[in-house]
Structure formats: C-alpha cells, structure tokens
Motif scaffolding. Structure first.
Motif, PDB file in Angstrom:
ATOM      1  N   MET A   1       0.847  -1.178   0.000  1.00 50.92           N
ATOM      2  CA  MET A   1       0.000   0.000   0.000  1.00 50.92           C
ATOM      3  C   MET A   1       0.889   1.236   0.000  1.00 50.92           C
TER       4      MET A   1
ATOM      5  N   THR B   1      -8.519   6.555   4.718  1.00 54.45           N
ATOM      6  CA  THR B   1      -8.172   5.174   4.374  1.00 54.45           C
ATOM      7  C   THR B   1      -6.710   4.893   4.700  1.00 54.45           C
ATOM      8  N   GLU B   2      -5.841   5.824   4.373  1.00 52.14           N
ATOM      9  CA  GLU B   2      -4.416   5.630   4.662  1.00 52.14           C
ATOM     10  C   GLU B   2      -4.159   5.558   6.165  1.00 52.14           C
TER      11      GLU B   2
ATOM     12  N   GLU C   1      -5.217   2.020   7.131  1.00 48.32           N
ATOM     13  CA  GLU C   1      -4.367   0.963   6.589  1.00 48.32           C
ATOM     14  C   GLU C   1      -2.912   1.093   7.014  1.00 48.32           C
ATOM     15  N   HIS C   2      -2.383   2.300   7.061  1.00 46.87           N
ATOM     16  CA  HIS C   2      -0.962   2.496   7.338  1.00 46.87           C
ATOM     17  C   HIS C   2      -0.670   2.607   8.828  1.00 46.87           C
TER      18      HIS C   2
ATOM     19  N   GLN D   1      -2.938   1.959  11.323  1.00 41.90           N
ATOM     20  CA  GLN D   1      -3.838   1.112  12.103  1.00 41.90           C
ATOM     21  C   GLN D   1      -4.762   1.924  13.017  1.00 41.90           C
TER      22      GLN D   1
END
Length: 122
Positions: free
Chosen positions: A1, A50-51, A54-55, A57
C-alpha cells in the motif's frame, strides 16, 4: 500500500477527530481543517482516512446517522466497532448484489458476447 500523505497530515487528522459516533465530523469540515479542496465527494479526505486506517492502524469509522461523518472508535466500546463492521458488511453485500445483477443482465441481454466475470460468493 503506497503512502501518499505525510505523518504530519495523518496526525493532524487524528487530532481533529473525536472519539465516539456522537462526535462525527463531516468530510467537508475535515477538508477545510486540512486545507484540502471542498466539493465533489471529498476524494482526498477519504483517501487520507483510508491511509490512516491501513498504514497507521487507526480506528476511524463513519456514520450516516446525525451527525454524519467520521469519528474515532472508542477502544472501550466494542459495540461501536461491531456496528461499523456491520455497516461495512451491508455495503459490501449491496455492492456485490449490484455487480451480480449487472453480470446477469448483461449475459441475458448480450447473448453473443457473454462476460467471463464470475459471480462472487456472498
């Protein structure tokens, strides 16, 4: 990602959001706070969120109930997490149903050029 936002941006977002569904902040307010463009469907703001999930947590959720928007899930409230997970599952099911219907409609309407896409289980 890939990482498209700086740690400063991700931290600034996290500091702006509050805990709990009742404190949700809409995407336009987040965009204004972050200095991002306002209008359309707030793609840059959604990508940042979103980042963060995902990145970093981060536990960020959204709601369509008033107040609509994004909030941090309280770590002592698993129900808040479960409600959001159920919401995501319902959205995924609806999108999958739309996809299935499009496949079936196409194959019924265009018999000479059938799609090879598979129906996804759900």
């Amino acid at each position: 990602m890939p990482v498209n936002f700086t740690q400063v941006e991700r931290t600034r977002l996290l500091q702006f959001l509050n805990y709990g569904i009742g404190t949700a902040v809409n995407a336009a307010a987040i965009a204004t706070h972050m200095g991002y463009p306002i209008g359309g469907n707030q793609v840059k703001t959604r990508n940042l969120i979103t980042e963060c999930i995902e990145h970093d947590q981060d536990l960020i959720a959204s709601t369509l109930k008033k107040p609509k928007g994004y909030y941090k899930i309280r770590q002592n409230n698993i129900q808040e997490l479960n409600d959001y997970l159920d919401s995501l599952e319902n959205r995924a099911r609806e999108i999958n149903n739309r996809r299935t219907n499009l496949i079936n409609n196409w194959n019924a309407a265009v018999a000479a050029n059938q799609t090879t896409r598979n129906i996804l289980p759900y």
